[in-house]
Structure formats: structure tokens, C-alpha cells
Scaffold this motif. Structure first.
Motif, PDB file in Angstrom:
ATOM      1  N   VAL A 235     -15.115   8.128  -0.470  1.00 22.93           N
ATOM      2  CA  VAL A 235     -14.035   8.822   0.222  1.00 22.93           C
ATOM      3  C   VAL A 235     -12.754   7.992   0.201  1.00 22.93           C
ATOM      4  O   VAL A 235     -11.667   8.508  -0.083  1.00 22.93           O
ATOM      5  CB  VAL A 235     -14.449   9.129   1.675  1.00 22.93           C
ATOM      6  CG1 VAL A 235     -13.259   9.614   2.488  1.00 22.93           C
ATOM      7  CG2 VAL A 235     -15.568  10.166   1.697  1.00 22.93           C
ATOM      8  N   ALA A 236     -12.902   6.711   0.438  1.00 24.64           N
ATOM      9  CA  ALA A 236     -11.725   5.845   0.468  1.00 24.64           C
ATOM     10  C   ALA A 236     -11.022   5.830  -0.884  1.00 24.64           C
ATOM     11  O   ALA A 236      -9.796   5.858  -0.964  1.00 24.64           O
ATOM     12  CB  ALA A 236     -12.123   4.423   0.874  1.00 24.64           C
TER      13      ALA A 236
ATOM     14  N   LEU B  99      -7.185   5.614   0.017  1.00 26.48           N
ATOM     15  CA  LEU B  99      -7.097   4.691   1.146  1.00 26.48           C
ATOM     16  C   LEU B  99      -7.222   3.252   0.680  1.00 26.48           C
ATOM     17  O   LEU B  99      -6.886   2.315   1.387  1.00 26.48           O
ATOM     18  CB  LEU B  99      -8.194   4.999   2.177  1.00 26.48           C
ATOM     19  CG  LEU B  99      -8.189   6.417   2.739  1.00 26.48           C
ATOM     20  CD1 LEU B  99      -9.342   6.602   3.713  1.00 26.48           C
ATOM     21  CD2 LEU B  99      -6.866   6.717   3.423  1.00 26.48           C
ATOM     22  N   SER B 100      -7.759   3.082  -0.515  1.00 21.34           N
ATOM     23  CA  SER B 100      -7.866   1.763  -1.114  1.00 21.34           C
ATOM     24  C   SER B 100      -7.659   1.875  -2.615  1.00 21.34           C
ATOM     25  O   SER B 100      -8.071   2.848  -3.230  1.00 21.34           O
ATOM     26  CB  SER B 100      -9.244   1.153  -0.846  1.00 21.34           C
ATOM     27  OG  SER B 100      -9.428  -0.004  -1.646  1.00 21.34           O
ATOM     28  N   PHE B 101      -7.004   0.887  -3.178  1.00 15.48           N
ATOM     29  CA  PHE B 101      -6.814   0.878  -4.631  1.00 15.48           C
ATOM     30  C   PHE B 101      -7.872   0.022  -5.308  1.00 15.48           C
ATOM     31  O   PHE B 101      -7.808  -0.212  -6.509  1.00 15.48           O
ATOM     32  CB  PHE B 101      -5.424   0.361  -4.983  1.00 15.48           C
ATOM     33  CG  PHE B 101      -4.332   1.223  -4.436  1.00 15.48           C
ATOM     34  CD1 PHE B 101      -4.140   2.495  -4.948  1.00 15.48           C
ATOM     35  CD2 PHE B 101      -3.519   0.781  -3.403  1.00 15.48           C
ATOM     36  CE1 PHE B 101      -3.139   3.314  -4.449  1.00 15.48           C
ATOM     37  CE2 PHE B 101      -2.523   1.601  -2.903  1.00 15.48           C
ATOM     38  CZ  PHE B 101      -2.323   2.864  -3.414  1.00 15.48           C
TER      39      PHE B 101
ATOM     40  N   ARG C  73     -13.356  -4.926  -2.035  1.00 16.48           N
ATOM     41  CA  ARG C  73     -11.931  -4.670  -1.911  1.00 16.48           C
ATOM     42  C   ARG C  73     -11.682  -3.497  -0.952  1.00 16.48           C
ATOM     43  O   ARG C  73     -10.762  -3.527  -0.127  1.00 16.48           O
ATOM     44  CB  ARG C  73     -11.351  -4.375  -3.298  1.00 16.48           C
ATOM     45  CG  ARG C  73      -9.878  -4.055  -3.309  1.00 16.48           C
ATOM     46  CD  ARG C  73      -9.034  -5.234  -2.866  1.00 16.48           C
ATOM     47  NE  ARG C  73      -7.675  -4.798  -2.552  1.00 16.48           N
ATOM     48  CZ  ARG C  73      -6.714  -4.650  -3.466  1.00 16.48           C
ATOM     49  NH1 ARG C  73      -6.960  -4.904  -4.723  1.00 16.48           N
ATOM     50  NH2 ARG C  73      -5.521  -4.237  -3.091  1.00 16.48           N
ATOM     51  N   VAL C  74     -12.513  -2.456  -1.046  1.00 13.24           N
ATOM     52  CA  VAL C  74     -12.378  -1.317  -0.142  1.00 13.24           C
ATOM     53  C   VAL C  74     -12.598  -1.774   1.294  1.00 13.24           C
ATOM     54  O   VAL C  74     -11.870  -1.371   2.207  1.00 13.24           O
ATOM     55  CB  VAL C  74     -13.374  -0.199  -0.521  1.00 13.24           C
ATOM     56  CG1 VAL C  74     -13.439   0.868   0.572  1.00 13.24           C
ATOM     57  CG2 VAL C  74     -12.974   0.425  -1.856  1.00 13.24           C
ATOM     58  N   GLU C  75     -13.590  -2.624   1.480  1.00 16.53           N
ATOM     59  CA  GLU C  75     -13.857  -3.160   2.823  1.00 16.53           C
ATOM     60  C   GLU C  75     -12.615  -3.865   3.372  1.00 16.53           C
ATOM     61  O   GLU C  75     -12.212  -3.656   4.515  1.00 16.53           O
ATOM     62  CB  GLU C  75     -15.036  -4.137   2.747  1.00 16.53           C
ATOM     63  CG  GLU C  75     -15.358  -4.806   4.067  1.00 16.53           C
ATOM     64  CD  GLU C  75     -16.430  -5.878   3.913  1.00 16.53           C
ATOM     65  OE1 GLU C  75     -17.348  -5.686   3.097  1.00 16.53           O
ATOM     66  OE2 GLU C  75     -16.335  -6.905   4.602  1.00 16.53           O
ATOM     67  N   ARG C  76     -12.000  -4.673   2.561  1.00 17.59           N
ATOM     68  CA  ARG C  76     -10.823  -5.419   3.002  1.00 17.59           C
ATOM     69  C   ARG C  76      -9.643  -4.489   3.291  1.00 17.59           C
ATOM     70  O   ARG C  76      -8.954  -4.618   4.294  1.00 17.59           O
ATOM     71  CB  ARG C  76     -10.423  -6.447   1.935  1.00 17.59           C
ATOM     72  CG  ARG C  76      -9.741  -7.665   2.531  1.00 17.59           C
ATOM     73  CD  ARG C  76      -9.067  -8.486   1.445  1.00 17.59           C
ATOM     74  NE  ARG C  76      -7.911  -7.784   0.886  1.00 17.59           N
ATOM     75  CZ  ARG C  76      -7.305  -8.132  -0.244  1.00 17.59           C
ATOM     76  NH1 ARG C  76      -7.773  -9.131  -0.947  1.00 17.59           N
ATOM     77  NH2 ARG C  76      -6.260  -7.467  -0.662  1.00 17.59           N
ATOM     78  N   ASP C  77      -9.419  -3.525   2.393  1.00 21.40           N
ATOM     79  CA  ASP C  77      -8.294  -2.617   2.571  1.00 21.40           C
ATOM     80  C   ASP C  77      -8.449  -1.763   3.822  1.00 21.40           C
ATOM     81  O   ASP C  77      -7.493  -1.539   4.559  1.00 21.40           O
ATOM     82  CB  ASP C  77      -8.136  -1.726   1.333  1.00 21.40           C
ATOM     83  CG  ASP C  77      -7.620  -2.499   0.137  1.00 21.40           C
ATOM     84  OD1 ASP C  77      -7.090  -3.612   0.338  1.00 21.40           O
ATOM     85  OD2 ASP C  77      -7.755  -2.005  -1.000  1.00 21.40           O
TER      86      ASP C  77
END
Length: 194
Positions: A121-122, A127-129, A135-139
Motif C-alpha cells: 500500500v505504501a 507514501l514511500s519511494f 526503507r518503507v519502514e523508515r519513510d
DNA sequence: AACTCGGGGCA
DNA sequence: TGCCCAGAGTT
């Protein structure tokens, strides 16, 4: 998810991989009446524990992981669950997502566990690149205020399961399709690599 | 990074 | 009944 201490939570989260919460709750209800401490689990045979957790999916692997983890907990951590990411991830059966769930729910740390729904979803919604769960976790951690991460975590998972599904997302009924770079208009659907 | 594992759930 | 899934482990 019901748990009385970090240890019960850890076991429940390990069991919950590839398995519904209902099964886990049903299994753990009786399980924690019989076995209460890491030491109680550490002395079980793989077959004994496998019989106890049958119904939770991949129970042979999980029973081995849990027994090993419980041995480590009792031998190295005095029967306690470590409260940092490195030590948790080193436990058999515990990956980054499980570790972050435990840190969040048992120790109140502001983590953002990234499962496949959150990840998908992100990325779709932009919501994240990032190209990796890390990286998604961090963003997402940067994007969402600490106090709102719990509710957003649940929202994203529910949204991913019900609408923004892996293979045939229902963009036609999606309330945020107009903001989604990946949303397809009308009757078209997303290609699977997205 | 891609692949494997392997049992529950649902079409 | 066969396909899909989800997270951890493996290579």
C-alpha cells in the motif's frame, strides 16, 4: 491480541505468521495454561510442541524455532525477552516485522512494523519511494507522527486486505484513488508488478 | 534479491 | 481441490 507479558506476546506473534489471529488466540489460550515460561517450552520435544500448535500453519518450523528461541531466552537472557531490535531479530523465527511488533506492543517503542500489506500500500500510494521494506519502514516512521502510528498501521493493513489487494485491487471503489499514482481508471486493473 | 518453505483459507 | 498467501530462512 491478548497477552499477559512480553514472552506470551513473542510466542503469539511468532505463531501468527501465515495464520489468522483467531487460530493464534485459540491455540495460545490453552497453551499458556500448560506452559508459562521459556524454560517450560525449552524442554519440550519438537513433536510435543508441534501437536500443541497444530492449526497455526507451518507448525513444524515454528515449533523448532520456538524451542530454540526459548532455550536462548532462558540461557542468555535470564528468561526475559530482549527489548532491542538486534537481539530480537537474532532469535529463531523472529524477523524484522515480528521484532518490531514486540517492541511496539510489549515495550511501547515507536516502531512501524512493515508487513506485505503495509509495504504494498505504501508503495502504490507513493507514501514511500523505497524499494525495500527497510526503507518503507523508515519513510513511514518519518511521515506519521508517533502517536498516530498504531492506528495508521491498522488502517493500512485493513485497506490492503479489503481494497488495495495484491493482485486485483478494487480501484473503482477506492476512496483515495484520485491521489494514487498507480490507480487505474474505470475498469482497468493494476498490473501485478505494482 | 530471488527463492523456498508448507499449511490454512478460500474459489 | 488447487491456488494463493505471508513471513522467516536460505543461498
Amino acid at each position: 491480541m491478548h497477552f499477559r507479558n512480553p514472552f506470551e506476546l513473542l510466542i503469539a506473534v511468532i505463531l501468527s505468521a501465515q495464520c489468522t489471529d483467531k487460530q493464534v488466540n485459540k491455540t495460545t489460550a490453552g497453551l499458556f495454561e500448560k506452559y508459562k515460561t521459556p524454560q517450560d517450552f525449552a524442554v519440550l520435544s519438537q513433536q510435543q510442541l508441534a501437536d500443541e500448535i497444530k492449526g497455526c500453519g507451518l507448525y513444524r518450523n515454528k515449533s523448532l524455532h520456538i524451542i530454540k528461541t526459548c532455550k536462548i531466552l532462558s540461557e542468555r537472557y535470564g528468561g526475559r525477552v530482549p527489548d532491542n531490535l538486534v537481539d530480537l531479530e537474532a532469535l529463531p523465527g523472529v524477523g524484522r516485522k515480528t521484532a518490531n511488533v514486540v517492541l511496539n506492543l510489549a515495550f511501547g517503542k515507536p516502531t512501524f512494523p512493515v508487513d506485505t500489506h503495509v509495504y504494498r500500500v505504501a508503495r502504490r500510494l507513493g507514501l514511500s519511494f523505497g524499494n525495500t521494506p527497510r526503507r518503507v519502514e523508515r519513510d513511514l516512521t518519518d511521515l506519521i507522527p508517533e502517536a498516530e502510528r498504531g492506528i495508521w498501521h491498522h488502517r493500512l493493513i485493513h485497506f490492503g486486505r479489503s481494497c488495495c489487494t495484491a493482485r486485483n485491487p478494487i480501484c473503482i471503489d477506492c476512496v483515495v484513488a484520485q491521489y494514487c499514482p498507480k490507480a487505474k481508471k474505470q475498469t482497468q486493473t493494476l498490473s501485478k508488478e505494482n
